[in-house]
Design an enzyme around this catalytic site. Structure first.
Site, PDB file in Angstrom:
ATOM      1  CE1 TYR A  31      51.406  46.408  33.756  1.00  0.00           C
ATOM      2  CE2 TYR A  31      53.618  47.179  32.777  1.00  0.00           C
ATOM      3  CZ  TYR A  31      52.879  45.910  33.374  1.00  0.00           C
ATOM      4  OH  TYR A  31      53.612  44.932  33.205  1.00  0.00           O
ATOM      5  CG  HIS A  87      48.928  36.810  34.098  1.00  0.00           C
ATOM      6  ND1 HIS A  87      49.406  37.158  35.831  1.00  0.00           N
ATOM      7  CD2 HIS A  87      49.531  38.074  34.366  1.00  0.00           C
ATOM      8  CE1 HIS A  87      49.539  38.828  36.273  1.00  0.00           C
ATOM      9  NE2 HIS A  87      49.306  38.922  35.115  1.00  0.00           N
ATOM     10  CB  SER A 101      50.857  42.349  35.706  1.00  0.00           C
ATOM     11  OG  SER A 101      51.545  41.314  36.193  1.00  0.00           O
ATOM     12  CG  ASP A 114      48.951  34.643  37.315  1.00  0.00           C
ATOM     13  OD1 ASP A 114      49.961  34.176  36.631  1.00  0.00           O
ATOM     14  OD2 ASP A 114      48.521  35.198  37.952  1.00  0.00           O
TER      15      ASP A 114
END
Length: 388
Positions: A120, A358, A201, A316
Site C-alpha cells: 500500500y 471503491h 487504491s 466508484d
C-alpha cells in the site's frame, strides 16, 4: 507497536517501570478489556493465520497465566502447519524495509514457489498483520508464499516514515516495494515469473508504477548485460522481467488530474498537485498513465509488461473508474492497436464491477467473485496448480 507488530507489556501503575513482557505471536491486538478490581484481563488477537482469538490472562498467582477463552475456527484449516516470518529488505538508499512472509512450515527455498506480494505505502496507513481467507487459499491450495511489504509512505514507524514516502519522496515507496520483491528472489522464496504483485487504491498506484519502472529498469539492465558480454561473457544471464503478473485494484493512475474528480483533492497532501510546477515534475516522473513504454523499441524483444488485470467499479466515487480505464486504453493503444505488428504477448485485461463502489460495503458474493477472478488469473499466469 514495535516493528509493525504489537507487543503486550505490563508496567507499574505509579512509576511506569516495565514489569514484564507477555508472550505474543506475530499479530495484532484489537481490544483489551478488564476491571480494576479483578486479577485478570482479556484481549482480542488476530494475525495472518487466525481471524480471532480472545485470551484470558490471570495474574492471581503473580505471574501471567494465559488461556484461550474463545477462538474462531475455520473448517479444513490447520494453522499449525503454517508460519509467519518477519524479514527486512534493503532498499535502494539502504533503508531497512520490513515485510511479513506467510508460508507452509518447512518450505524448501528453491525458488520454485508461486508468490503474492501485497503493498500500500501511503497516507500514514500501517499494514499490520491481518486475516484474509482468500490469501490463505493461495498458501494452502497453491503452495504459495504470501508477503506483505511495509514500505515508506505508511505509518509503520510514525510520521517520519510516512513523510519519507510522500510528496517529493514518493519514489521511496516504489523503491521499497521493488526491494521487497528482490529480497524474495534472493532468499529463494520464488522466481521472477512466479510472482504476482497486488495492491488496492493507493496500492493500485504502487503496482502500476512498478510495472512501468521495472520495465525501464529491465531495459537498462539488459543494455548493461550486452556491454558485459563484450567484455566478459557470463555463463548464464538473469531474466530481465521481475514480475509474472500484476493485480491493480481501483488504483490512482492519472497523477496529473486526480485532484479534479470527486474527493481527489484530499490526496494532495500525500501526492502534491500538478497545477504547481515543482510538484508537476514529481508526478510526471511516475504517473502510470504517462509512463507507458514499448520495450521492443529499445531492442529488447524479450521484455514484456507482465500479465496484468486492472480492477475498477462503475460506481466508484472515490477513485473514479476513468483512472483504470484510461490506463487500459493507453496500454492497448501503445502496445497493440497503434502498431501493424505488435510484439505484445502477455494479456492485459480489465474487470469492471457493476453496482459497486471503491470496495467497502460490498455484498459477500461480489467479494468472492472478484477474488475468484483475481486469483484464477494469478494461478493461470504463474502456472500454479491446485493442491488438495
Amino acid at each position: 507497536m514495535n516493528d509493525v507488530k504489537h507487543q503486550l507489556q505490563m508496567h507499574d501503575l505509579q512509576s511506569g517501570h516495565l514489569l514484564q513482557k507477555l508472550p505474543l505471536e506475530i499479530g495484532s491486538i484489537s481490544e483489551i478489556s478488564s476491571r480494576p478490581e479483578d486479577a485478570d484481563f482479556f484481549y482480542s488477537f488476530t494475525s495472518f493465520l487466525t481471524p480471532g482469538i480472545i485470551y484470558r490472562c490471570d495474574f492471581t498467582s503473580g505471574t501471567p497465566d494465559l488461556s484461550v477463552l474463545k477462538e474462531t475456527k475455520i473448517a479444513n484449516w490447520d494453522r499449525s502447519l503454517f508460519e509467519i516470518r518477519q524479514e527486512f529488505a534493503t532498499s535502494k538508499d539502504e533503508t531497512r524495509v520490513p515485510m511479513f512472509v506467510v508460508a507452509k512450515k518447512g518450505l524448501v527455498r528453491n525458488g520454485d514457489h508461486p508468490a503474492v506480494l501485497y503493498g500500500y505505502g501511503g497516507f500514514n496507513v500501517s499494514l499490520m498483520p491481518f486475516f484474509s481467507v482468500s490469501r490463505l487459499v493461495l498458501v494452502q491450495h497453491y503452495g504459495a508464499v504470501v508477503a506483505t511489504a511495509n514500505t515508506r509512505g505508511g505509518g509503520e514507524y510514525g510520521e517520519k516514515w510516512h513523510k519519507a514516502g510522500a510528496l517529493a519522496n514518493k519514489q521511496n515507496c516504489f523503491d521499497d516495494f521493488i526491494a521487497c520483491d528482490e529480497h524474495l528472489i534472493k532468499e529463494g522464496y520464488k522466481q521472477n515469473k512466479k510472482l504476482c504483485i497486488e495492491g488496492k487504491s493507493n496500492g493500485g498506484l504502487l503496482v502500476a508504477v512498478c510495472i512501468n519502472q521495472l520495465l525501464i529498469h529491465s531495459i537498462s539492465r539488459t543494455l548493461l548485460m550486452i556491454f558485459s558480454l563484450i567484455c566478459s561473457p557470463p555463463s548464464s544471464l538473469p531474466r530481465p522481467d521481475l514480475f509474472g503478473c500484476a493485480l491493480a485494484h481501483v488504483g490512482v493512475m492519472d497523477m496529473l488530474r486526480f485532484q479534479k474528480f470527486t474527493i481527489g483533492h484530499a490526496w494532495i497532501s500525500d501526492y502534491g498537485c500538478a497545477d504547481i510546477a515543482e510538484e508537476f515534475d514529481w508526478l510526471i516522473n511516475y504517473s502510470p498513465l504517462h509512463n507507458v513504454k514499448r520495450p521492443w523499441e529499445n531492442g529488447t524483444k524479450s521484455i514484456q509488461y507482465p500479465a496484468t488485470t486492472l480492477f475498477t467499479a462503475d460506481h466508484d466515487d472515490r477513485v473514479v473508474p476513468s483512472h483504470s480505464l484510461k490506463l487500459l486504453a493507453t496500454l492497448q493503444y501503445e502496445l497493440c492497436t497503434s502498431l501493424d505488428n505488435s510484439q505484445r504477448t502477455n494479456p492485459i485485461i480489465r474487470r469492471i464491477e457493476t453496482g459497486a463502489g471503491h470496495g467497502s460495503g460490498r455484498p459477500t458474493m461480489k467479494i468472492i467473485d472478484e477474488m475468484v477472478d483475481a486469483y484464477s488469473f494469478f494461478a493461470k499466469m504463474t502456472d500454479s496448480a491446485w493442491i488438495e
